[in-house]
Design a protein around this motif. Structure first.
Motif, PDB file in Angstrom:
ATOM      1  N   PRO A 197       0.805  -1.227   0.000  1.00 35.20           N
ATOM      2  CA  PRO A 197       0.000   0.000   0.000  1.00 35.20           C
ATOM      3  C   PRO A 197       0.838   1.277   0.000  1.00 35.20           C
ATOM      4  CG  PRO A 197      -0.879  -1.589   1.561  1.00 35.20           C
ATOM      5  CD  PRO A 197       0.421  -2.147   1.083  1.00 35.20           C
ATOM      6  N   MET A 198       1.963   1.256   0.738  1.00 35.72           N
ATOM      7  CA  MET A 198       2.793   2.461   0.797  1.00 35.72           C
ATOM      8  C   MET A 198       3.433   2.746  -0.550  1.00 35.72           C
ATOM      9  SD  MET A 198       4.558   2.006   4.567  1.00 35.72           S
ATOM     10  CE  MET A 198       5.489   3.551   4.459  1.00 35.72           C
ATOM     11  N   CYS A 199       3.931   1.720  -1.215  1.00 32.97           N
ATOM     12  CA  CYS A 199       4.542   1.913  -2.534  1.00 32.97           C
ATOM     13  C   CYS A 199       3.502   2.370  -3.549  1.00 32.97           C
ATOM     14  CB  CYS A 199       5.214   0.631  -3.006  1.00 32.97           C
ATOM     15  SG  CYS A 199       6.716   0.229  -2.116  1.00 32.97           S
ATOM     16  N   GLN A 200       2.316   1.792  -3.489  1.00 30.81           N
ATOM     17  CA  GLN A 200       1.267   2.188  -4.425  1.00 30.81           C
ATOM     18  C   GLN A 200       0.962   3.681  -4.293  1.00 30.81           C
ATOM     19  OE1 GLN A 200      -0.503  -0.281  -6.614  1.00 30.81           O
ATOM     20  NE2 GLN A 200      -0.655   1.707  -7.586  1.00 30.81           N
ATOM     21  N   PHE A 201       0.918   4.168  -3.044  1.00 27.79           N
ATOM     22  CA  PHE A 201       0.666   5.585  -2.809  1.00 27.79           C
ATOM     23  C   PHE A 201       1.758   6.440  -3.444  1.00 27.79           C
ATOM     24  CE2 PHE A 201       1.780   9.285  -0.201  1.00 27.79           C
ATOM     25  CZ  PHE A 201       0.629  10.055  -0.365  1.00 27.79           C
ATOM     26  N   PHE A 202       3.011   6.109  -3.172  1.00 25.71           N
ATOM     27  CA  PHE A 202       4.108   6.932  -3.681  1.00 25.71           C
ATOM     28  C   PHE A 202       4.270   6.801  -5.197  1.00 25.71           C
ATOM     29  CE2 PHE A 202       5.536   6.835   0.807  1.00 25.71           C
ATOM     30  CZ  PHE A 202       5.649   8.204   0.997  1.00 25.71           C
ATOM     31  N   MET A 203       3.883   5.674  -5.757  1.00 29.48           N
ATOM     32  CA  MET A 203       3.939   5.541  -7.210  1.00 29.48           C
ATOM     33  C   MET A 203       2.973   6.507  -7.876  1.00 29.48           C
ATOM     34  SD  MET A 203       4.268   1.431  -7.606  1.00 29.48           S
ATOM     35  CE  MET A 203       3.739   1.517  -9.298  1.00 29.48           C
ATOM     36  N   ARG A 204       1.827   6.702  -7.271  1.00 28.39           N
ATOM     37  CA  ARG A 204       0.874   7.667  -7.820  1.00 28.39           C
ATOM     38  C   ARG A 204       1.415   9.084  -7.699  1.00 28.39           C
ATOM     39  NH1 ARG A 204      -3.726   4.430  -5.016  1.00 28.39           N
ATOM     40  NH2 ARG A 204      -4.473   3.105  -6.708  1.00 28.39           N
ATOM     41  N   VAL A 205       2.124   9.350  -6.612  1.00 30.01           N
ATOM     42  CA  VAL A 205       2.670  10.687  -6.387  1.00 30.01           C
ATOM     43  C   VAL A 205       3.763  11.023  -7.401  1.00 30.01           C
ATOM     44  CG1 VAL A 205       3.995  12.123  -4.776  1.00 30.01           C
ATOM     45  CG2 VAL A 205       2.113  10.698  -3.926  1.00 30.01           C
ATOM     46  N   PHE A 206       4.645  10.049  -7.683  1.00 29.41           N
ATOM     47  CA  PHE A 206       5.848  10.331  -8.464  1.00 29.41           C
ATOM     48  C   PHE A 206       5.799   9.857  -9.914  1.00 29.41           C
ATOM     49  CE2 PHE A 206       7.683  10.092  -4.061  1.00 29.41           C
ATOM     50  CZ  PHE A 206       7.995  11.446  -3.970  1.00 29.41           C
ATOM     51  N   ALA A 207       4.724   9.185 -10.343  1.00 28.23           N
ATOM     52  CA  ALA A 207       4.663   8.705 -11.721  1.00 28.23           C
ATOM     53  C   ALA A 207       4.788   9.867 -12.704  1.00 28.23           C
ATOM     54  CB  ALA A 207       3.363   7.958 -11.963  1.00 28.23           C
ATOM     55  N   VAL A 208       5.647   9.709 -13.686  1.00 28.07           N
ATOM     56  CA  VAL A 208       5.906  10.752 -14.684  1.00 28.07           C
ATOM     57  C   VAL A 208       5.037  10.509 -15.908  1.00 28.07           C
ATOM     58  CG1 VAL A 208       7.640  11.838 -16.155  1.00 28.07           C
ATOM     59  CG2 VAL A 208       8.281  10.943 -13.900  1.00 28.07           C
TER      60      VAL A 208
END
Length: 220
Positions: free
Chosen positions: A186-197
């Motif tokens: 869940p934590m990685c999924q959150f940050f992937m949405r934040v930083f996806a280019v």
């Protein structure tokens, strides 16, 4: 569109290398916490107890072995894959030089929490740059594609195997290992949405090219 073109290339390269460096720092924090390491790091810890090599060097060697396993499952290696294999281990060694060993339990728990958070953010950074999965991620998704098994089964089988081997060799298995398994997705999924280019077509993808959790997943 080529992965090495476009006006967002500088940002993507920055994300890739910053993410990989922070990934190693996150690992170092969790190891210093000494309440249980991530599955693949348990294996690395166990190996380092039997060879005169640093944690970072063993991480590189394990990554190399994992990449050899990509050959029969026909996974494609990207620049992100190679950089992951080469950069995360040395970054962890730098982290061990900067982060002291902790004795009070509260400080060890704090180190683990910091490490897990940094690692999750780092995963979002490097996967969001779209340069290919890390070696362990690609092994998981490649086996998923070749065997047709659900990705959670492949991930569980891989991680139970490496934890068992690492524990037998002397790696640190504990409550942190369980916490990592439950929280990292869940934590990685959150940050992937934040930083996806946003790349080709202007779409902002939140999917991994070879993730480590749920539809994605992390390690190093």
């Amino acid at each position: 569109m080529s992965r090495f073109s476009g006006r967002r290339l500088p940002r993507r390269l920055t994300q890739l290398f910053v993410g990989l460096f922070l990934y190693g720092i996150g690992i170092a924090f969790m190891i210093r916490g000494a309440i249980g390491a991530a599955p693949w790091d348990v294996l690395t810890q166990g190996i380092t107890r039997h060879v005169p090599l640093t944690f970072g060097t063993v991480t590189i060697l394990v990554s190399g072995v994992v990449l050899l396993l990509w050959i029969p499952i026909r996974q494609k290696i990207g620049i992100g894959t190679v950089m992951n294999a080469l950069c995360v281990g040395p970054a962890a060694d730098v982290g061990f030089l900067l982060i002291p060993e902790a004795e009070p339990l509260w400080l060890r728990v704090l180190f683990f929490v910091i490490g897990l958070t940094v690692l999750a953010a780092a995963t979002g950074l490097y996967i969001g740059a779209h340069f290919g999965p890390g070696p362990r991620d690609g092994l998981m998704t490649g086996l998923h594609q070749r065997l047709g098994w659900p990705i959670w089964i492949v991930r569980t089988c891989l991680e139970v195997t490496v934890v068992a081997i690492g524990w037998a060799l002397g790696g640190n298995v504990g409550v942190g290992t369980v916490a990592f398994a439950l929280l990292v997705g869940p934590m990685c999924q959150f940050f992937m949405r934040v930083f996806a280019v946003r790349i080709a077509g202007g779409e902002k993808s939140t999917r991994t090219e070879g993730p480590r959790t749920g539809p994605l997943r992390v390690t190093g």
